[in-house]
Write a protein that holds these residues in place. Structure first.
Motif, PDB file in Angstrom:
ATOM      1  N   PRO A   1      -2.705  -7.748 -20.333  1.00 51.69           N
ATOM      2  CA  PRO A   1      -2.975  -8.051 -21.745  1.00 51.69           C
ATOM      3  C   PRO A   1      -4.421  -8.476 -22.025  1.00 51.69           C
ATOM      4  CG  PRO A   1      -1.608  -9.748 -20.733  1.00 51.69           C
ATOM      5  CD  PRO A   1      -1.650  -8.611 -19.774  1.00 51.69           C
ATOM      6  N   LEU A   2      -5.121  -9.004 -21.028  1.00 54.08           N
ATOM      7  CA  LEU A   2      -6.502  -9.435 -21.244  1.00 54.08           C
ATOM      8  C   LEU A   2      -7.510  -8.313 -21.002  1.00 54.08           C
ATOM      9  CD1 LEU A   2      -6.522 -12.968 -19.534  1.00 54.08           C
ATOM     10  CD2 LEU A   2      -6.082 -12.393 -21.925  1.00 54.08           C
ATOM     11  N   ALA A   3      -7.091  -7.247 -20.345  1.00 50.65           N
ATOM     12  CA  ALA A   3      -8.021  -6.199 -19.900  1.00 50.65           C
ATOM     13  C   ALA A   3      -8.722  -5.502 -21.052  1.00 50.65           C
ATOM     14  CB  ALA A   3      -7.283  -5.172 -19.046  1.00 50.65           C
ATOM     15  N   VAL A   4      -8.089  -5.432 -22.211  1.00 51.11           N
ATOM     16  CA  VAL A   4      -8.676  -4.711 -23.341  1.00 51.11           C
ATOM     17  C   VAL A   4      -9.993  -5.341 -23.789  1.00 51.11           C
ATOM     18  CG1 VAL A   4      -7.442  -6.062 -25.095  1.00 51.11           C
ATOM     19  CG2 VAL A   4      -8.137  -3.710 -25.597  1.00 51.11           C
ATOM     20  N   ASN A   5     -10.202  -6.608 -23.467  1.00 53.79           N
ATOM     21  CA  ASN A   5     -11.408  -7.307 -23.892  1.00 53.79           C
ATOM     22  C   ASN A   5     -12.519  -7.273 -22.851  1.00 53.79           C
ATOM     23  OD1 ASN A   5     -10.156  -8.307 -26.349  1.00 53.79           O
ATOM     24  ND2 ASN A   5      -8.992  -9.704 -25.039  1.00 53.79           N
ATOM     25  N   PHE A   6     -12.286  -6.642 -21.711  1.00 55.09           N
ATOM     26  CA  PHE A   6     -13.247  -6.700 -20.612  1.00 55.09           C
ATOM     27  C   PHE A   6     -14.292  -5.599 -20.713  1.00 55.09           C
ATOM     28  CE2 PHE A   6     -10.109  -8.852 -17.448  1.00 55.09           C
ATOM     29  CZ  PHE A   6     -10.118  -9.977 -18.257  1.00 55.09           C
ATOM     30  N   SER A   7     -15.502  -5.936 -20.312  1.00 54.57           N
ATOM     31  CA  SER A   7     -16.564  -4.934 -20.264  1.00 54.57           C
ATOM     32  C   SER A   7     -16.390  -4.013 -19.071  1.00 54.57           C
ATOM     33  CB  SER A   7     -17.935  -5.619 -20.200  1.00 54.57           C
ATOM     34  OG  SER A   7     -18.016  -6.488 -19.076  1.00 54.57           O
ATOM     35  N   THR A   8     -15.814  -4.540 -17.990  1.00 51.47           N
ATOM     36  CA  THR A   8     -15.517  -3.749 -16.795  1.00 51.47           C
ATOM     37  C   THR A   8     -14.009  -3.693 -16.617  1.00 51.47           C
ATOM     38  OG1 THR A   8     -17.576  -4.445 -15.711  1.00 51.47           O
ATOM     39  CG2 THR A   8     -15.847  -3.520 -14.310  1.00 51.47           C
ATOM     40  N   LYS A   9     -13.440  -2.500 -16.667  1.00 52.10           N
ATOM     41  CA  LYS A   9     -11.989  -2.357 -16.578  1.00 52.10           C
ATOM     42  C   LYS A   9     -11.488  -2.825 -15.215  1.00 52.10           C
ATOM     43  CE  LYS A   9      -8.253   1.011 -17.012  1.00 52.10           C
ATOM     44  NZ  LYS A   9      -7.888   2.425 -17.217  1.00 52.10           N
ATOM     45  N   PRO A  10     -10.417  -3.628 -15.179  1.00 51.64           N
ATOM     46  CA  PRO A  10      -9.858  -4.066 -13.893  1.00 51.64           C
ATOM     47  C   PRO A  10      -9.420  -2.880 -13.041  1.00 51.64           C
ATOM     48  CG  PRO A  10      -8.961  -5.372 -15.686  1.00 51.64           C
ATOM     49  CD  PRO A  10      -9.716  -4.239 -16.320  1.00 51.64           C
ATOM     50  N   THR A  11      -9.516  -3.022 -11.753  1.00 49.00           N
ATOM     51  CA  THR A  11      -9.141  -1.965 -10.820  1.00 49.00           C
ATOM     52  C   THR A  11      -7.668  -1.595 -10.972  1.00 49.00           C
ATOM     53  OG1 THR A  11     -10.805  -2.631  -9.202  1.00 49.00           O
ATOM     54  CG2 THR A  11      -8.934  -1.361  -8.371  1.00 49.00           C
ATOM     55  N   ASN A  12      -7.385  -0.303 -10.982  1.00 49.49           N
ATOM     56  CA  ASN A  12      -6.009   0.178 -10.957  1.00 49.49           C
ATOM     57  C   ASN A  12      -5.581   0.216  -9.492  1.00 49.49           C
ATOM     58  OD1 ASN A  12      -3.607   1.638 -10.924  1.00 49.49           O
ATOM     59  ND2 ASN A  12      -4.222   2.947 -12.623  1.00 49.49           N
ATOM     60  N   MET A  13      -4.884  -0.806  -9.063  1.00 43.19           N
ATOM     61  CA  MET A  13      -4.547  -0.963  -7.651  1.00 43.19           C
ATOM     62  C   MET A  13      -3.441  -0.031  -7.192  1.00 43.19           C
ATOM     63  SD  MET A  13      -5.130  -5.077  -7.209  1.00 43.19           S
ATOM     64  CE  MET A  13      -4.130  -5.553  -8.616  1.00 43.19           C
ATOM     65  N   SER A  14      -2.775   0.636  -8.132  1.00 44.75           N
ATOM     66  CA  SER A  14      -1.741   1.597  -7.735  1.00 44.75           C
ATOM     67  C   SER A  14      -2.364   2.832  -7.090  1.00 44.75           C
ATOM     68  CB  SER A  14      -0.890   2.004  -8.937  1.00 44.75           C
ATOM     69  OG  SER A  14      -1.649   2.753  -9.872  1.00 44.75           O
ATOM     70  N   TYR A  15      -3.673   3.080  -7.359  1.00 51.75           N
ATOM     71  CA  TYR A  15      -4.359   4.210  -6.746  1.00 51.75           C
ATOM     72  C   TYR A  15      -4.690   3.935  -5.279  1.00 51.75           C
ATOM     73  CZ  TYR A  15      -5.222   6.048 -11.474  1.00 51.75           C
ATOM     74  OH  TYR A  15      -5.081   6.539 -12.745  1.00 51.75           O
ATOM     75  N   GLY A  16      -4.844   2.674  -4.923  1.00 54.34           N
ATOM     76  CA  GLY A  16      -5.242   2.338  -3.559  1.00 54.34           C
ATOM     77  C   GLY A  16      -6.698   2.654  -3.281  1.00 54.34           C
ATOM     78  N   VAL A  17      -7.524   2.793  -4.327  1.00 54.80           N
ATOM     79  CA  VAL A  17      -8.942   3.136  -4.177  1.00 54.80           C
ATOM     80  C   VAL A  17      -9.785   1.906  -4.483  1.00 54.80           C
ATOM     81  CG1 VAL A  17     -10.835   4.588  -4.996  1.00 54.80           C
ATOM     82  CG2 VAL A  17      -8.517   5.533  -4.806  1.00 54.80           C
ATOM     83  N   TYR A  18     -10.572   1.486  -3.503  1.00 54.90           N
ATOM     84  CA  TYR A  18     -11.424   0.304  -3.669  1.00 54.90           C
ATOM     85  C   TYR A  18     -12.836   0.637  -3.215  1.00 54.90           C
ATOM     86  CZ  TYR A  18      -6.997  -2.169  -4.174  1.00 54.90           C
ATOM     87  OH  TYR A  18      -5.760  -2.574  -4.603  1.00 54.90           O
ATOM     88  N   HIS A  19     -13.825   0.233  -4.021  1.00 58.06           N
ATOM     89  CA  HIS A  19     -15.213   0.565  -3.725  1.00 58.06           C
ATOM     90  C   HIS A  19     -15.915  -0.516  -2.912  1.00 58.06           C
ATOM     91  CE1 HIS A  19     -14.793   3.974  -6.390  1.00 58.06           C
ATOM     92  NE2 HIS A  19     -14.330   3.169  -7.331  1.00 58.06           N
ATOM     93  N   ASN A  20     -15.390  -1.720  -2.936  1.00 64.38           N
ATOM     94  CA  ASN A  20     -15.994  -2.812  -2.173  1.00 64.38           C
ATOM     95  C   ASN A  20     -15.299  -2.906  -0.819  1.00 64.38           C
ATOM     96  OD1 ASN A  20     -17.662  -4.998  -1.619  1.00 64.38           O
ATOM     97  ND2 ASN A  20     -16.283  -6.480  -2.547  1.00 64.38           N
ATOM     98  N   ARG A  21     -15.823  -2.160   0.153  1.00 61.18           N
ATOM     99  CA  ARG A  21     -15.142  -2.090   1.442  1.00 61.18           C
ATOM    100  C   ARG A  21     -16.153  -1.874   2.572  1.00 61.18           C
ATOM    101  NH1 ARG A  21     -14.861   3.053  -0.762  1.00 61.18           N
ATOM    102  NH2 ARG A  21     -15.337   4.719   0.732  1.00 61.18           N
ATOM    103  N   SER A  22     -15.659  -1.987   3.795  1.00 57.16           N
ATOM    104  CA  SER A  22     -16.515  -1.815   4.980  1.00 57.16           C
ATOM    105  C   SER A  22     -16.143  -0.562   5.756  1.00 57.16           C
ATOM    106  CB  SER A  22     -16.383  -3.041   5.895  1.00 57.16           C
ATOM    107  OG  SER A  22     -15.032  -3.191   6.325  1.00 57.16           O
ATOM    108  N   THR A  23     -15.304   0.287   5.159  1.00 55.10           N
ATOM    109  CA  THR A  23     -14.883   1.524   5.808  1.00 55.10           C
ATOM    110  C   THR A  23     -15.597   2.710   5.168  1.00 55.10           C
ATOM    111  OG1 THR A  23     -12.992   1.588   4.296  1.00 55.10           O
ATOM    112  CG2 THR A  23     -12.619   0.664   6.486  1.00 55.10           C
ATOM    113  N   TYR A  24     -15.661   3.811   5.891  1.00 58.07           N
ATOM    114  CA  TYR A  24     -16.440   4.960   5.440  1.00 58.07           C
ATOM    115  C   TYR A  24     -15.752   5.715   4.298  1.00 58.07           C
ATOM    116  CZ  TYR A  24     -19.440   4.244   9.482  1.00 58.07           C
ATOM    117  OH  TYR A  24     -20.316   3.698  10.384  1.00 58.07           O
ATOM    118  N   ALA A  25     -16.514   6.645   3.692  1.00 60.93           N
ATOM    119  CA  ALA A  25     -16.009   7.442   2.576  1.00 60.93           C
ATOM    120  C   ALA A  25     -14.713   8.140   2.960  1.00 60.93           C
ATOM    121  CB  ALA A  25     -17.063   8.468   2.152  1.00 60.93           C
TER     122      ALA A  25
END
Length: 253
Positions: free
Chosen positions: A61-85
């Motif tokens: 419910p709070l996400a609509v007000n954010f400048s950066t959309k919260p991560t959709n964790m159902s995708y399992g895709v995260y950019h802040n990581r220590s593993t390769y592409a």
């Protein structure tokens, strides 16, 4: 055949199909006891649902007000990581984000939680994506190395500027690093990806220095074709763009 009986058959088929699909997709999480996952869910509902939503789809419910959309964790895709592409993050990567928060976004730090509670949330977050639940969806963690770090000397910055152009970083970020919209690149929801302005310190969500730039370019882009020295020179130069009053800009010849 009566319409009522026909409707009964259709509905029965839907129920059976849904049941069979649930059997196919319902698998046990690869880590975490049932007690830990229950604790993680309780904490997630209290701390994360307002932004990420009950199913982790970034639609709280709070996400609509954010400048950066919260991560959709159902995708399992995260950019802040220590593993390769192409690899999924380690548990520590998720734990680190939860602990440190994300700079200049609405994602706060949860450092005041106990380590056990933070890890319980991490384990529960993993259960929200099939890619973590089924080991056939991902490879074992292959974490990167920071060996061969090059200090940000004037020579390294000059070499990094050359690599920035030859590696075609300017095609998306611009010669001056100010970014724009990459219409050929889509985000996880299929929209044109906004390319960050490398000269703006407020957009470095995961970065505290050249080492983080090196990690991001190594884990997200096809930069393995570069030598290790070139990778570090590029990281040094990209980091320097946020302080163009101290270092040469991309326009300097």
């Amino acid at each position: 055949m009566s319409h009522r009986f026909h409707l009964f058959l259709v509905l029965s088929g839907v129920v059976l199909m849904g049941f069979s699909m649930s059997l196919f997709y319902t698998v046990k999480p690869i880590e975490g006891t049932e007690k830990e996952l229950a604790r993680g869910k309780l904490l997630y509902n209290a701390a994360c649902v307002p932004c990420h939503g009950e199913q982790g789809k970034g639609n709280g419910p709070l996400a609509v007000n954010f400048s950066t959309k919260p991560t959709n964790m159902s995708y399992g895709v995260y950019h802040n990581r220590s593993t390769y592409a192409g690899k999924y993050p380690t548990e520590y990567d998720l734990y680190h984000t939860l602990t440190s928060g994300i700079h200049f976004t609405e994602m706060p730090t949860f450092r005041l939680m106990t380590m056990e509670d933070r890890m319980a949330i991490v384990r529960y977050i993993k259960s929200l994506s099939l890619k973590f639940q089924d080991t056939s969806w991902y490879s074992p963690a292959d974490t990167m190395s920071f060996e061969g770090q090059v200090p940000p000397t004037p020579r390294s910055l000059q070499e990094g500027r050359r690599v920035y152009v030859t590696a075609k970083c300017d095609k998306c970020h611009g010669l001056d690093g100010t970014g724009g919209i990459a219409y050929a690149m889509l985000d996880d929801d299929g929209y044109p990806r906004k390319v960050i302005d490398l000269t703006d310190p407020t957009v470095y969500k995961f970065s505290d220095g050249p080492k983080d730039i090196f990690r991001i370019t190594m884990t997200a882009l096809d930069t393995w074709a570069l030598t290790r020295a070139e990778q570090w020179d590029l990281a040094n130069y990209v980091w320097s763009l946020r302080s163009i009053d101290q270092y040469p800009s991309a326009y300097e010849k």
